[in-house]
Design a protein around this motif. Structure first.
Motif, short mmCIF file in Angstrom:
data_model
loop_
_atom_site.label_atom_id
_atom_site.label_comp_id
_atom_site.label_asym_id
_atom_site.label_seq_id
_atom_site.Cartn_x
_atom_site.Cartn_y
_atom_site.Cartn_z
N ILE A 7 0.86 -1.19 0.00
CA ILE A 7 0.00 0.00 0.00
C ILE A 7 0.89 1.23 0.00
O ILE A 7 1.81 1.34 0.82
N SER A 8 0.63 2.17 -0.91
CA SER A 8 1.39 3.43 -0.89
C SER A 8 0.46 4.60 -0.59
O SER A 8 -0.74 4.55 -0.89
N PHE A 9 1.05 5.62 0.03
CA PHE A 9 0.36 6.89 0.29
C PHE A 9 0.98 7.94 -0.63
O PHE A 9 2.21 8.03 -0.70
N GLU A 10 0.16 8.73 -1.28
CA GLU A 10 0.66 9.75 -2.19
C GLU A 10 -0.09 11.07 -2.02
O GLU A 10 -1.20 11.08 -1.45
N GLY A 11 0.51 12.13 -2.52
CA GLY A 11 -0.13 13.45 -2.49
C GLY A 11 0.93 14.53 -2.43
O GLY A 11 2.10 14.24 -2.15
N ILE A 12 0.54 15.76 -2.70
CA ILE A 12 1.50 16.87 -2.64
C ILE A 12 1.93 17.09 -1.19
O ILE A 12 1.25 16.64 -0.25
N ASP A 13 3.04 17.78 -1.00
CA ASP A 13 3.54 18.06 0.35
C ASP A 13 2.50 18.83 1.15
O ASP A 13 1.98 19.84 0.68
N GLY A 14 2.21 18.34 2.37
CA GLY A 14 1.24 19.00 3.22
C GLY A 14 -0.17 18.47 3.05
O GLY A 14 -1.11 18.97 3.67
N ALA A 15 -0.33 17.40 2.25
CA ALA A 15 -1.68 16.86 2.00
C ALA A 15 -2.25 16.12 3.20
O ALA A 15 -3.46 15.92 3.29
N GLN A 57 20.58 19.10 -2.10
CA GLN A 57 21.49 19.59 -3.14
C GLN A 57 20.73 20.02 -4.40
O GLN A 57 19.83 19.29 -4.83
N PRO A 58 21.13 21.13 -5.00
CA PRO A 58 20.52 21.48 -6.29
C PRO A 58 20.92 20.48 -7.36
O PRO A 58 22.06 19.99 -7.36
N MET A 59 20.01 20.14 -8.26
CA MET A 59 20.30 19.16 -9.33
C MET A 59 19.21 19.26 -10.39
O MET A 59 18.14 19.81 -10.13
N ASP A 60 19.49 18.71 -11.56
CA ASP A 60 18.46 18.77 -12.61
C ASP A 60 17.48 17.59 -12.47
O ASP A 60 17.66 16.70 -11.63
N ALA A 61 16.44 17.63 -13.31
CA ALA A 61 15.33 16.68 -13.14
C ALA A 61 15.77 15.23 -13.40
O ALA A 61 15.31 14.31 -12.70
N LEU A 62 16.67 15.03 -14.38
CA LEU A 62 17.11 13.65 -14.64
C LEU A 62 17.91 13.14 -13.45
O LEU A 62 17.76 11.97 -13.04
N THR A 63 18.75 13.98 -12.87
CA THR A 63 19.52 13.56 -11.69
C THR A 63 18.56 13.22 -10.54
O THR A 63 18.75 12.21 -9.85
N ASP A 156 11.62 22.21 2.77
CA ASP A 156 12.83 21.63 2.17
C ASP A 156 12.92 22.08 0.71
O ASP A 156 12.13 22.92 0.25
N ARG A 157 13.87 21.52 -0.03
CA ARG A 157 14.15 22.00 -1.40
C ARG A 157 12.92 21.95 -2.30
O ARG A 157 12.63 22.90 -3.03
N LEU A 158 12.17 20.85 -2.23
CA LEU A 158 10.99 20.73 -3.08
C LEU A 158 9.85 21.62 -2.58
O LEU A 158 9.10 22.20 -3.37
N GLU A 159 9.73 21.72 -1.26
CA GLU A 159 8.61 22.47 -0.69
C GLU A 159 8.74 23.98 -0.94
O GLU A 159 7.77 24.71 -0.76
N ARG A 160 9.93 24.42 -1.37
CA ARG A 160 10.09 25.85 -1.68
C ARG A 160 9.58 26.19 -3.08
O ARG A 160 9.55 27.36 -3.47
N GLU A 161 9.17 25.18 -3.84
CA GLU A 161 8.60 25.45 -5.17
C GLU A 161 7.27 26.20 -5.05
O GLU A 161 6.60 26.14 -4.02
#
Ligand SMILES: Nc1ncnc2c1ncn2[C@@H]1O[C@H](COP(=O)(O)OP(=O)(O)O)[C@@H](O)[C@H]1O
Ligand SMILES: Cc1cn([C@H]2C[C@H](O)[C@@H](COP(=O)(O)OP(=O)(O)O)O2)c(=O)[nH]c1=O
Length: 215
Positions: A7-15, A57-63, A156-161
């Motif tokens: 079973i997986s849980f998914e959703g945007i950060d803060g869901a 760390q900053p990185m591109d989408a493929l990384t 975190d890095r993603l949540e600053r988007e």
């Protein structure tokens, strides 16, 4: 291949995923199941190190995609597949749908490359893919999630988007859910906590909560 349930849980950060995952593990254990509670990125010593790099760390989408799939490979081989083979319930806070949603939707990265990585990393050795049996998708508007996060924690890095990024992530989840409607249960997470918990319970156990079973 397995007697267990994935079973997986998914959703945007803060869901609201983290708010319910421990309660679900407890409810499953109360029914006599052995539950493995784990998460992605992470879930093994190697994958947890990759998670720290990924979140900082900053990185591109493929990384990004290569790091999360590398961790996923280790997680599957050393933790998830053995647990499923032993008949356990594996409860995972995020899995590959997050890669399609964040790297595919949010970053706009090529979904066919992600699908190729998914095929390599999740091959089950019998011509199929290891996938969750059930994915509980906590869906809510990004503006509501952002308000919840702001009140709760440092980003975190993603949540600053920005909100547009999370709109694309949400659309990425919607595409995955549409493509695999049997596996996904969408929960309206923009509701009070007890209502969301009742929906989680219904999704997993297939029946409404008995009185006094709040999460
Ligand atoms: N149904 C809800 N209504 C209001 N706030 C909520 C609800 N569910 C969770 N929260 C709060 O929102 C914040 C983010 O929830 P969390 O479970 O950490 O989300 P996630 O794990 O999906 O990022 C936390 O402060 C949590 O207490
Ligand atoms: C699994 C996965 C997560 N992510 C992102 C989503 C989250 O922003 C972040 C970490 O997830 P999460 O563990 O849910 O963060 P937190 O503990 O702060 O709630 O990683 C991806 O971008 N791709 C992936 O494949």
């Amino acid at each position: 291949m397995s007697g267990g349930r994935f079973i997986s849980f998914e959703g945007i950060d803060g869901a609201g995923k983290s708010s319910h995952i421990d309660a679900l593990a407890a409810a499953l254990r109360a029914q006599g199941h052995t539950v493995l509670l784990t998460r992605e990125p992470g879930g093994t010593p190697l994958a947890e190190q990759l998670r720290s790099l990924f979140l900082q760390q900053p990185m591109d989408a493929l990384t990004e995609a290569l790091l999360v799939f590398a961790g996923r490979r280790d997680h599957l081989r050393t933790v998830i597949q053995p647990a499923l083979a032993a008949g356990q319930v594996v409860l995972c806070d995020r899995f590959t749908d997050a890669t399609f949603a964040y790297q595919g939707g949010g970053r706009g990265f090529d979904a066919t490359v992600l699908a190729q990585l998914e095929t390599w990393v999740q091959a089950d050795g019998a011509g199929g893919l290891v996938q969750p049996d059930l994915t509980v998708w906590f869906d809510l508007p990004p503006a509501v999630a952002a308000q919840r996060r702001a009140a709760a924690r440092d980003a975190d890095r993603l949540e600053r988007e920005d909100l547009a990024f999370f709109d694309r992530v949400r659309a990425g989840y919607a595409r995955r859910a549409e493509a695999d409607a049997q596996r996904f249960v969408r929960i309206d997470a923009d509701q009070p906590r007890d209502v969301v918990w009742a929906a989680v319970h219904q999704a997993v156990f297939g029946r409404p909560l008995a009185a006094g079973q709040g999460g």
